[in-house]
Design a protein around this motif. Structure first.
Motif, PDB file in Angstrom:
ATOM      1  N   GLY A 118       0.765  -1.263  -0.205  1.00 50.90           N
ATOM      2  CA  GLY A 118       0.121   0.052  -0.034  1.00 50.90           C
ATOM      3  C   GLY A 118       0.698   1.099  -0.099  1.00 50.90           C
ATOM      4  N   ALA A 119       1.802   1.261   0.711  1.00 49.17           N
ATOM      5  CA  ALA A 119       2.977   2.381   0.912  1.00 49.17           C
ATOM      6  C   ALA A 119       3.532   2.693  -0.560  1.00 49.17           C
ATOM      7  CB  ALA A 119       3.790   2.359   2.054  1.00 49.17           C
ATOM      8  N   VAL A 120       3.878   1.528  -1.140  1.00 50.80           N
ATOM      9  CA  VAL A 120       4.712   1.787  -2.433  1.00 50.80           C
ATOM     10  C   VAL A 120       3.633   2.229  -3.498  1.00 50.80           C
ATOM     11  CG1 VAL A 120       5.806   0.391  -4.121  1.00 50.80           C
ATOM     12  CG2 VAL A 120       6.542   0.228  -1.832  1.00 50.80           C
ATOM     13  N   PHE A 121       2.511   1.544  -3.474  1.00 56.97           N
ATOM     14  CA  PHE A 121       1.314   2.157  -4.420  1.00 56.97           C
ATOM     15  C   PHE A 121       1.124   3.354  -4.158  1.00 56.97           C
ATOM     16  CE2 PHE A 121      -3.197   2.527  -5.613  1.00 56.97           C
ATOM     17  CZ  PHE A 121      -3.119   2.200  -6.850  1.00 56.97           C
ATOM     18  N   ALA A 122       0.926   3.843  -2.844  1.00 56.97           N
ATOM     19  CA  ALA A 122       0.669   5.415  -2.769  1.00 56.97           C
ATOM     20  C   ALA A 122       1.794   6.222  -3.266  1.00 56.97           C
ATOM     21  CB  ALA A 122       0.511   5.633  -1.299  1.00 56.97           C
ATOM     22  N   TRP A 123       3.106   5.733  -3.074  1.00 57.17           N
ATOM     23  CA  TRP A 123       4.220   6.875  -3.472  1.00 57.17           C
ATOM     24  C   TRP A 123       4.460   6.956  -5.014  1.00 57.17           C
ATOM     25  CZ3 TRP A 123       6.607   8.966   0.794  1.00 57.17           C
ATOM     26  CH2 TRP A 123       7.756  10.066   0.477  1.00 57.17           C
ATOM     27  N   PHE A 124       4.256   5.555  -5.643  1.00 57.60           N
ATOM     28  CA  PHE A 124       4.721   5.655  -6.826  1.00 57.60           C
ATOM     29  C   PHE A 124       3.640   5.913  -7.838  1.00 57.60           C
ATOM     30  CE2 PHE A 124       8.414   3.511  -4.868  1.00 57.60           C
ATOM     31  CZ  PHE A 124       9.391   4.320  -5.343  1.00 57.60           C
ATOM     32  N   PHE A 158      -0.524  10.444   3.791  1.00 55.95           N
ATOM     33  CA  PHE A 158      -0.923   9.635   2.507  1.00 55.95           C
ATOM     34  C   PHE A 158      -0.622   8.227   2.535  1.00 55.95           C
ATOM     35  CE2 PHE A 158      -2.410   9.419  -1.743  1.00 55.95           C
ATOM     36  CZ  PHE A 158      -3.819  10.002  -1.692  1.00 55.95           C
ATOM     37  N   VAL A 159       0.805   8.079   2.615  1.00 53.98           N
ATOM     38  CA  VAL A 159       1.407   7.059   2.551  1.00 53.98           C
ATOM     39  C   VAL A 159       0.835   5.913   3.702  1.00 53.98           C
ATOM     40  CG1 VAL A 159       3.486   5.350   2.913  1.00 53.98           C
ATOM     41  CG2 VAL A 159       3.323   7.388   1.293  1.00 53.98           C
ATOM     42  N   PHE A 166      -4.664  -1.092   3.007  1.00 54.07           N
ATOM     43  CA  PHE A 166      -4.160  -2.370   2.364  1.00 54.07           C
ATOM     44  C   PHE A 166      -4.424  -3.331   3.278  1.00 54.07           C
ATOM     45  CE2 PHE A 166      -2.842  -1.590  -2.329  1.00 54.07           C
ATOM     46  CZ  PHE A 166      -3.497  -0.539  -2.418  1.00 54.07           C
ATOM     47  N   GLU A 167      -4.521  -3.041   4.456  1.00 48.15           N
ATOM     48  CA  GLU A 167      -4.772  -4.460   5.594  1.00 48.15           C
ATOM     49  C   GLU A 167      -6.022  -4.844   5.420  1.00 48.15           C
ATOM     50  OE1 GLU A 167      -2.225  -5.392   7.317  1.00 48.15           O
ATOM     51  OE2 GLU A 167      -0.891  -3.837   6.959  1.00 48.15           O
ATOM     52  N   LEU A 168      -6.976  -4.482   4.645  1.00 50.93           N
ATOM     53  CA  LEU A 168      -8.337  -4.952   4.731  1.00 50.93           C
ATOM     54  C   LEU A 168      -8.616  -6.379   4.682  1.00 50.93           C
ATOM     55  CD1 LEU A 168     -11.270  -4.079   4.776  1.00 50.93           C
ATOM     56  CD2 LEU A 168     -11.220  -3.573   2.285  1.00 50.93           C
TER      57      LEU A 168
END
Length: 244
Positions: A118-124, A158-159, A166-168
């Motif tokens: 989730g963090a990578v998806f948000a950043w990139f 945001f990240v 994404f922990e859903l």
């Protein structure tokens, strides 16, 4: 399940906390040495979206030092997250039954991977689109120059929001495994879940349809993944109830 006196629990907790702090510090030291370069690298999504001649500014006297410092600290905690979670697991695992340990380990591993994803998806993916959108709608004659402290607070929030969202699938599996709901009930409420995903996107992201959809749609997909996985763990929840 093992039992220990309270003093041993407190000593064990202190040991785990010290190890966690040491791990974060050991990662932080080399990161802080290159904090300026790391900041420049991670600020590229915004810098590339700025108009020609645009730049970031520091409105606080201590900003040029504190912002890279905070960024290195945040990254240290993010990179140390697997070790920190392992320390938490090592502290609570002696109090779990064998079947609970078998169930918790894969969930712990999945939660770490999903958070990073989730963090990578948000950043990139999300951040470059957001920055380009916000700058493109700036009124004519307005020079967009973002403060570096505001940038850090916005991006970290945001990240973290995307990482937690994404922990859903893990949350869905835990709800089913604990016997609170069944996969059939969750599937029947799919329409409400979709609405909830878009409400979460509205609350956790800026007020534009692009960023809201970029959070809501992956959350919906992850709900479906968690629902599929929960059908496999439902018998495990039943077995746990039978053994209790």
């Amino acid at each position: 399940m093992n039992s220990m006196p309270l003093t041993r629990h407190l000593l064990e907790l202190r040991q785990r906390l010290l190890r966690s702090v040491v791990a974060v510090v050991l990662i932080f030291i080399p990161l802080f040495m290159f904090a300026g370069d790391i900041y420049t690298l991670l600020a590229q999504p915004l810098m590339q979206a700025l108009p020609e001649g645009g730049s970031m500014i520091a409105t606080d006297v201590t900003g040029p030092f504190l912002v890279p410092f905070k960024l290195a600290l945040y990254l240290s905690m993010l990179l140390a997250m697997p070790f920190l979670l392992h320390q938490c697991w090592s502290f609570v695992s002696p109090g779990l039954y064998r079947r609970e340990k078998r169930f918790a380990r894969p969930l712990l591993f999945a939660s770490v991977l999903l958070f990073y994803f989730g963090a990578v998806f948000a950043w990139f993916v999300v951040m470059p689109l957001l920055f380009a959108f916000f700058i493109s709608v700036a009124p004519q004659g307005v020079a967009v120059m973002t403060d570096i402290g505001a940038w850090l607070g916005f991006t970290m929030t945001f990240v973290m929001a995307f990482g937690m969202a994404f922990e859903l699938p893990v949350a869905v599996v835990l709800l089913v495994a604990s016997g609170i709901v069944t996969p059939t009930v969750l599937a029947g409420g799919r329409a409400y879940v979709v609405v909830g995903c878009f409400v979460a996107g509205m609350l956790l992201t800026p007020p534009d349809i692009i960023s809201q959809s970029l959070l809501a749609i992956p959350m919906w997909v992850l709900f479906e993944v968690g629902l599929l996985c929960s059908r496999w763990v439902e018998p495990m929840a039943d077995d746990s109830e039978a053994l209790s």
